[in-house]
Motif scaffolding. Structure first.
Motif, short mmCIF file in Angstrom:
data_model
loop_
_atom_site.label_atom_id
_atom_site.label_comp_id
_atom_site.label_asym_id
_atom_site.label_seq_id
_atom_site.Cartn_x
_atom_site.Cartn_y
_atom_site.Cartn_z
N SER A 106 31.87 10.98 28.53
CA SER A 106 32.01 12.36 28.96
C SER A 106 30.74 12.80 29.69
O SER A 106 29.64 12.63 29.18
CB SER A 106 32.25 13.26 27.74
N THR A 148 29.75 11.10 24.05
CA THR A 148 31.16 11.19 23.72
C THR A 148 31.92 10.17 24.56
O THR A 148 31.82 10.17 25.79
CB THR A 148 31.70 12.60 23.99
N THR A 158 36.31 12.62 17.07
CA THR A 158 36.26 14.03 17.44
C THR A 158 37.55 14.35 18.20
O THR A 158 38.30 13.45 18.58
CB THR A 158 35.04 14.37 18.33
N TYR A 159 37.76 15.63 18.44
CA TYR A 159 38.96 16.05 19.15
C TYR A 159 38.63 17.24 20.04
O TYR A 159 37.86 18.11 19.66
CB TYR A 159 40.07 16.43 18.16
N ASP A 160 39.23 17.25 21.21
CA ASP A 160 39.10 18.37 22.15
C ASP A 160 40.50 18.70 22.64
O ASP A 160 41.27 17.79 22.99
CB ASP A 160 38.19 17.95 23.32
N THR A 170 41.61 19.83 25.38
CA THR A 170 41.92 19.43 26.75
C THR A 170 41.79 17.93 26.99
O THR A 170 42.40 17.40 27.91
CB THR A 170 41.02 20.17 27.76
N LYS A 171 40.99 17.24 26.18
CA LYS A 171 40.75 15.81 26.39
C LYS A 171 41.39 14.92 25.34
O LYS A 171 41.43 13.71 25.50
CB LYS A 171 39.25 15.53 26.45
N GLU A 181 32.44 10.38 19.02
CA GLU A 181 31.02 10.64 19.21
C GLU A 181 30.27 9.39 18.74
O GLU A 181 30.38 9.00 17.58
CB GLU A 181 30.58 11.86 18.41
#
Length: 183
Positions: free
Chosen positions: A39, A77, A142-144, A146-147, A152
């Motif tokens: 990222s 990330t 981890t979580y997003d 939008t992605k 990490e």
């Protein structure tokens, strides 16, 4: 030998993580795997000062001071890590077969292997890259929104037997190829 003041091209967009088990005698790996894109806004380099020892006389007057080597960690990330990538850093157990019955369970996030790492842009031949021959690597999910799912990754840079902790150089050895995520 005097150091030359030369600068290579720097292209830090589209940076990929390359990793391989540290070689014999802590040598930089020659068996690199491209784990995929990092990222762009998720890379941090953290340094921690080493401990400082002071020698004082009986009156508390400072006679000598010695600072020990500090630590260096790189955290970033990794976008959409593949099952193969997760298996490099986590203890996994597969259950079931294909489809809805298949699950991959994480038994442990602990990994005791040492890795060589490289951060390089395979699309920009001749751009600067970062390499470290010996690191302990940890990865947490981890979580997003939008992605999606990401990881990490923290690489704690260790001092190998050669004493050469990390280096910068040209990324010509990291050619553009498909990563383990199929990108």
């Amino acid at each position: 030998m005097a150091l030359k003041n030369t600068r290579s091209a720097t292209a830090w967009a589209d940076v990929n993580l390359y990793i391989g088990l540290t070689g014999a005698e802590d040598a930089l790996t020659t068996d690199w795997s491209n784990l995929g894109y990092i990222s762009e806004d998720g890379v941090t380099i953290e340094t921690e000062d080493g401990e400082e020892n002071e020698l004082k006389d009986v009156n508390g007057v400072l006679l000598d001071s010695m600072k020990k080597e500090g630590t260096l960690s790189i955290t970033f990330t990794l976008i959409n890590p593949s099952e193969e990538t997760r298996g490099k850093f986590w203890d996994l157990e597969e259950e079931g077969t294909e489809g809805a019955s298949r699950k991959v369970w994480v038994k442990s996030l602990i990994n005791s292997s040492y890795y060589s790492i490289a951060l390089a842009n395979p699309k920009a031949t001749g751009s600067e890259s970062f390499v470290a021959p010996k690191c302990s690597v940890s990865m947490k999910p981890t979580y997003d929104a939008t992605k999606g799912f990401m990881a990490e990754v923290t690489c704690k840079i260790l001092t190998p037997k050669t004493g050469k902790t990390f280096g910068f150089g040209l990324s010509d050895e990291f050619k553009e190829e498909e990563d383990v995520n199929g990108n």
